[in-house]
Structures are given as structure tokens and as C-alpha cells.
Write an enzyme that holds these catalytic residues in place. Structure first.
Site, PDB file in Angstrom:
ATOM      1  N   CYS A 115       1.592  21.490-128.712  1.00 28.41           N
ATOM      2  CA  CYS A 115       1.654  21.282-129.545  1.00 28.41           C
ATOM      3  C   CYS A 115       2.137  19.605-130.488  1.00 28.41           C
ATOM      4  O   CYS A 115       3.222  19.677-129.515  1.00 28.41           O
ATOM      5  CB  CYS A 115       1.749  22.155-130.775  1.00 28.41           C
ATOM      6  SG  CYS A 115       1.598  21.524-132.387  1.00 28.41           S
ATOM      7  N   LYS A 151      -0.533  25.526-121.619  1.00 26.72           N
ATOM      8  CA  LYS A 151      -0.918  23.960-121.921  1.00 26.72           C
ATOM      9  C   LYS A 151      -0.332  23.164-121.798  1.00 26.72           C
ATOM     10  O   LYS A 151       0.820  23.195-122.877  1.00 26.72           O
ATOM     11  CB  LYS A 151      -1.604  24.937-123.043  1.00 26.72           C
ATOM     12  CG  LYS A 151      -2.601  23.645-123.871  1.00 26.72           C
ATOM     13  CD  LYS A 151      -3.410  23.302-124.880  1.00 26.72           C
ATOM     14  CE  LYS A 151      -3.871  22.433-125.322  1.00 26.72           C
ATOM     15  NZ  LYS A 151      -5.544  22.757-126.740  1.00 26.72           N
ATOM     16  N   GLY A 166      -9.236  11.434-129.225  1.00 28.07           N
ATOM     17  CA  GLY A 166     -11.476  11.648-129.575  1.00 28.07           C
ATOM     18  C   GLY A 166     -10.937  11.083-127.881  1.00 28.07           C
ATOM     19  O   GLY A 166     -10.292  11.252-127.044  1.00 28.07           O
ATOM     20  N   ASN A 193       0.731  27.829-125.161  1.00 28.15           N
ATOM     21  CA  ASN A 193       1.187  26.098-125.447  1.00 28.15           C
ATOM     22  C   ASN A 193       2.455  25.435-126.046  1.00 28.15           C
ATOM     23  O   ASN A 193       3.270  25.546-127.261  1.00 28.15           O
ATOM     24  CB  ASN A 193       0.352  26.205-126.967  1.00 28.15           C
ATOM     25  CG  ASN A 193       0.186  25.062-128.074  1.00 28.15           C
ATOM     26  OD1 ASN A 193       0.808  23.927-127.741  1.00 28.15           O
ATOM     27  ND2 ASN A 193      -0.686  24.978-128.987  1.00 28.15           N
ATOM     28  N   GLY A 205     -10.893  14.990-124.608  1.00 28.44           N
ATOM     29  CA  GLY A 205     -11.770  13.935-124.924  1.00 28.44           C
ATOM     30  C   GLY A 205     -12.957  13.807-123.805  1.00 28.44           C
ATOM     31  O   GLY A 205     -14.733  13.180-123.918  1.00 28.44           O
TER      32      GLY A 205
HETATM   33  C1  LIG Z   1      -8.505  20.537-135.380  1.00 24.53           C
HETATM   34  C2  LIG Z   1      -7.725  20.389-134.214  1.00 24.53           C
HETATM   35  C3  LIG Z   1      -6.323  21.438-134.573  1.00 24.53           C
HETATM   36  C4  LIG Z   1      -6.338  22.260-133.352  1.00 24.53           C
HETATM   37  N1  LIG Z   1      -5.876  22.875-132.995  1.00 24.53           N
HETATM   38  C5  LIG Z   1      -5.215  24.066-131.234  1.00 24.53           C
HETATM   39  C6  LIG Z   1      -4.200  24.339-132.088  1.00 24.53           C
HETATM   40  O1  LIG Z   1      -4.403  26.133-132.995  1.00 24.53           O
HETATM   41  N2  LIG Z   1      -3.967  25.034-130.675  1.00 24.53           N
HETATM   42  C7  LIG Z   1      -3.600  24.363-129.035  1.00 24.53           C
HETATM   43  O2  LIG Z   1      -3.174  25.095-128.042  1.00 24.53           O
HETATM   44  N3  LIG Z   1      -4.809  23.384-129.089  1.00 24.53           N
HETATM   45  C8  LIG Z   1      -5.222  23.084-130.089  1.00 24.53           C
HETATM   46  N4  LIG Z   1      -6.037  21.840-130.921  1.00 24.53           N
HETATM   47  C9  LIG Z   1      -6.081  20.984-129.440  1.00 24.53           C
HETATM   48  C10 LIG Z   1      -7.409  20.909-128.963  1.00 24.53           C
HETATM   49  O3  LIG Z   1      -6.723  22.269-128.488  1.00 24.53           O
HETATM   50  C11 LIG Z   1      -7.003  19.983-127.861  1.00 24.53           C
HETATM   51  O4  LIG Z   1      -6.012  20.548-126.635  1.00 24.53           O
HETATM   52  C12 LIG Z   1      -7.297  18.545-127.565  1.00 24.53           C
HETATM   53  O5  LIG Z   1      -8.288  18.230-128.885  1.00 24.53           O
HETATM   54  C13 LIG Z   1      -8.206  17.877-127.090  1.00 24.53           C
HETATM   55  O6  LIG Z   1      -9.315  18.045-126.251  1.00 24.53           O
HETATM   56  P1  LIG Z   1     -10.678  17.446-127.675  1.00 24.53           P
HETATM   57  O7  LIG Z   1     -10.589  15.494-126.973  1.00 24.53           O
HETATM   58  O8  LIG Z   1     -11.246  17.913-126.786  1.00 24.53           O
HETATM   59  O9  LIG Z   1     -10.590  17.793-128.573  1.00 24.53           O
HETATM   60  C14 LIG Z   1      -7.279  21.095-132.276  1.00 24.53           C
HETATM   61  C15 LIG Z   1      -7.260  20.327-131.819  1.00 24.53           C
HETATM   62  C16 LIG Z   1      -7.814  19.691-133.531  1.00 24.53           C
HETATM   63  C17 LIG Z   1      -8.399  18.239-133.398  1.00 24.53           C
END
Ligand SMILES: Cc1cc2nc3c(=O)[nH]c(=O)nc-3n(C[C@H](O)[C@H](O)[C@H](O)COP(=O)(O)O)c2cc1C
Ligand code: SF4
Ligand code: SF4
Length: 395
Positions: free
Chosen positions: A148, A184, A236, A145, A263
Site C-alpha cells: 500500500c 503484492k 496511470g 498487500n 498501467g
Molecule cells: C482507487 C484505487 C484503490 C485501490 N485500492 C487497493 C487496495 O485496497 N489494495 C491493493 O492491494 N491495491 C489497491 N489499489 C492498487 C491496484 O490494485 C493496482 O495495484 C494499481 O492501481 C496499479 O494498477 P493499475 O495501473 O491497473 O491501476 C488501488 C488502486 C486504486 C486506483
């Protein structure tokens, strides 16, 4: 029955849909629920190094939703364009607990799902330490990662704040980690493709493209940030196009597999990611808002669509759209012989087209829209906006 299985950096997935690192994968039981629901794999919450252990304690509450309850049809009809704003930094676990939890997750899901660890260090020494933690587990793979969205704001040399160090970090991980890893990446860099190439050259086995962005929301009554007072992860389903752009740009430039993320809301979005070159696709927000069972709905949607089309294997669709994406420079401009016209029977006289026409080309006459072809720019706004589909493009 179409074959949904894929190989991702040497790891077999029964289907390409992975529950992304987030709350729905916070511990072994949660990861098992995701795999039980149909996900082909899970990425555990990120383990931060001890120097960032502050991130193991979250503000509470830590989630804000904008544009969710406000959707006119809520709760029967769910908004697609909303924001999930959160500050949930990393796994609440320390090194030992994290390793035990990964092993427990693997024990619970067995060969049904890939268990992917996730790490983020704040110094090269810490990256080495974290690799050691993961090496001592049964994880199938690891996500690195470097993305972040708020780590830099925590004062840490990690996450999106360390994007410039991506090749060096990937080198350290490549030297120290015994299992395949995916870097990532954050989209918050000037040249995503250059970062992706750097990670590949440094030894990454795969790339996860792309993380959320960071953001802040202001309450105008208190003139203060909503929630916990700082920026947070911000995203989102509206970020889908941003994610597809990132994956399409990276997938055509690297030789290692790419996992698409950002997304995803419906099964079509998963197919879209595959078509721009993703070997696997992750989702976090949709799982958080729609529950683990969304995986079953997505799998049924993809399977039914593939059967209807006669497609045999999802891997055959990988990159199908890449050859159709042209550069902005090559877009056909001002095509001749096109105009728009209103189908009178369908027009309800709502005036939506009138307020959004900036060429004074449409007006209401006798309760129906009438277009002045000489003034019309054929910009297409009324076509997109009309609630009844009364406006047509004619050639
Ligand atoms: C509440 C929350 C916690 C997350 N925690 C992490 C994390 O610990 N490590 C990480 O690499 N990404 C984390 N993410 C990012 C997600 O893995 C993902 O990359 C991001 O939300 C985009 O995808 P989505 O549009 O499907 O939510 C987190 C996202 C959310 C919403
Ligand atoms: S296509 Fe554009 S310019 Fe023409 S009527 Fe519609 S909104 Fe106006
Ligand atoms: S938006 Fe459509 S329905 Fe409304 S006035 Fe224009 S053409 Fe008619």
C-alpha cells in the site's frame, strides 16, 4: 478459438485478466459485475487490520484526475497518459462483514471467476488474525498487500512501509493461511528482485508485481496539496513500462508465478505482461475509467490477435520476450551506416523536428525540413516526433 485459460498458483482462471483490488471490486456485487463482464478473477479491496480501521473511512471526494479532461480530444478521445491520484485505503468492511462479503462474491460468481481476498496487517499478530478471517471464507486465494503506497504515511507498520519485513510477513502468512497466497510488492524499494526472492523463500505461492507509487500534487494558487491534503496512490497507464520492467526482472529470477499489474490500458498491454513472464495480469485504473466492459474488448482483442498469428494458448506466450531483453551494458552503441532523411512529399513544414533537434542538424527550407547529415547525431528525436511520419531511418 485460442485457449486463454491459465493456472495461477494452483487456481484455475478461465482467462488471465483479473480486476485488481480497487473500487471496482469493493463488494460482492461489484466483483460479480467484473466477472460477468469477462474478468477471469477479482481481487477484493484489501482488508486492513483493526489497528488501521481509520483506513475504512475515506476522504470524500477521494479521486483526482490530472491530464484527463485536459486531453485535446476529450471526451470523444480518451487520454492514455493521465494520472489517477486517490486516497482509498482499504475495504470499508470490518472482519466479519469482509468474510461475509467474500462468501457472497464466491456464491455469486461460482466457478466462473476466482475470488481473491486481500489482507494487510500492521503487526505479526494482526497478520495472523487476518489469515484467520480469510480461512473462514470460500476465497480461492489471497493477496498479501505489502505494498500500500501510503500506509507508512498513516503511521502504520504495513504496506510499502513494511517492504523490509516481506520475508517475515510471508512466513507468518504461510504458517497461518490455508489457501495459496500471492505477495503484492511495491516498486518503491531499492532491490525489487531481492524482495521477491525473500517472499518466495518464505513460502509465497505467487507474486503480484507491482503496486502503484505514491505522490502528491500542489495547487499553485493556494500553495496547498490538491484534494485531501496528503500524499495518495499515484499512477496511470504511463506506469506500464515501470511495471513491465519489474515483472521481467522478477519473473526471470523466481520459480513461482507472477501476476503483472500497473498501467494496463489496452489488450496489447496484457500480452506485453504475459511476454515478460506474467501468468496473470491485473488492472484497476483502466477498469475505473473505461468500465467493466473493457474486459470483453480486451478478450476480443487478444483472441483476434492470437487467431491471426496462429497462437493456440496464451500460456505458450509466457516469457516470450524475456530472452530478447539485454542488459544496458550489452546494448549496441553508435552503430555505423545509419542516417535519417526527410520524405519531402510528407513534410508539412510544422517545425516540430527543428525545435527538438539539439544538434542544429535540421532547418526549414522553402517550408520543408532539410537535414544536415554531417551535423546530425541520428539521435532519433525527429523520427519519433514528426506528426506525418516524414522522417525515415535509413541504413
Ligand atoms: C482507487 C484505487 C484503490 C485501490 N485500492 C487497493 C487496495 O485496497 N489494495 C491493493 O492491494 N491495491 C489497491 N489499489 C492498487 C491496484 O490494485 C493496482 O495495484 C494499481 O492501481 C496499479 O494498477 P493499475 O495501473 O491497473 O491501476 C488501488 C488502486 C486504486 C486506483
Ligand atoms: S536525428 Fe536527432 S540530430 Fe538528427 S536531425 Fe533528427 S533530431 Fe536532429
Ligand atoms: S516534424 Fe515532420 S512534418 Fe514537421 S517539419 Fe519536421 S519533417 Fe516536416
Amino acid at each position: 478459438m485460442p485457449d486463454l485459460s491459465v493456472e495461477f498458483a494452483g487456481v484455475h482462471l478461465r482467462n488471465p485478466i483479473i480486476a485488481a483490488s480497487a473500487t471496482p471490486t469493493w463488494n460482492a456485487d461489484a466483483m460479480k459485475r467484473a466477472v460477468d463482464a469477462g474478468f477471469g478473477g477479482v481481487v477484493a479491496k484489501s482488508l486492513f487490520g483493526d489497528s488501521a480501521s481509520t483506513g475504512r473511512r475515506f476522504p470524500r471526494p477521494r479521486f483526482k484526475l490530472y491530464g484527463w479532461r485536459e486531453h485535446p480530444g476529450y471526451p470523444d478521445e480518451k487520454a492514455r497518459c493521465f494520472t489517477l491520484h486517490s486516497l482509498e485505503d482499504c475495504s470499508p468492511f470490518g472482519y466479519e462483514e469482509y468474510a461475509e462479503d467474500i462468501d457472497r462474491a464466491k456464491g455469486l460468481v461460482g466457478e466462473r471467476g476466482a475470488v481473491i481476498a486481500s489482507i494487510s496487517g500492521s503487526s505479526f499478530e494482526e497478520w495472523e488474525e487476518l489469515c484467520d478471517v480469510v480461512n473462514g471464507t470460500e476465497a480461492d486465494m489471497c493477496e498479501v498487500n505489502i505494498s500500500c503506497p501510503f500506509a507508512a504515511d498513516m503511521g502504520l507498520e504495513m504496506g510499502a512501509g513494511a517492504a523490509g519485513l516481506t520475508p517475515e510477513i510471508a512466513k507468518v502468512v504461510d504458517r497461518n493461511l490455508a489457501i495459496p497466497f500471492s505477495a503484492k510488492l511495491t516498486p518503491e524499494v531499492p532491490d525489487l528482485v531481492a524482495v521477491a526472492r525473500g517472499a518466495e523463500a518464505a513460502g509465497a505461492d505467487a507474486l503480484t508485481v507491482q503496486a502503484r507509487i505514491s505522490g502528491i500534487m500542489i495547487d499553485i494558487e493556494s500553495a496547498a496539496p490538491v484534494g485531501w491534503g496528503s500524499i495518495g496512490g499515484y499512477g496511470g497507464p504511463y506506469l506500464l513500462g515501470y511495471g513491465l520492467k519489474g515483472v521481467s526482472a522478477v519473473a526471470s529470477e523466481v520459480g513461482i508465478p507472477v501476476c503483472g499489474v500497473s498501467g494496463v490500458w489496452d489488450w496489447e498491454d496484457i500480452v506485453r505482461y504475459v511476454m515478460v513472464g506474467a501468468a496473470a495480469v491485473q488492472s484497476a485504473t483502466a477498469v475505473m475509467l473505461r468500465g467493466y466492459a473493457v474486459a470483453g474488448r480486451w478478450l476480443r482483442g487478444i483472441t483476434g490477435w492470437m487467431e491471426g498469428k496462429g497462437y493456440e494458448a496464451i500460456r505458450d506466450l509466457r516469457g516470450a520476450a524475456l530472452g530478447n531483453i539485454r542488459s544496458t551494458r550489452d546494448v549496441a552503441r553508435a552503430p555505423e551506416g545509419v542516417h535519417v532523411a526527410v520524405e519531402k512529399e510528407k513534410c508539412i513544414g510544422c517545425g516540430e523536428c527543428v525545435v527538438s533537434c539539439f544538434y542544429d542538424a535540421v532547418a526549414l527550407w522553402g517550408g520543408k525540413a532539410v537535414i544536415d547529415r554531417d551535423a546530425c547525431d541520428v539521435c532519433g528525436m525527429c523520427l519519433e516526433k514528426c506528426p506525418t511520419g516524414a522522417v525515415h531511418l535509413l541504413r
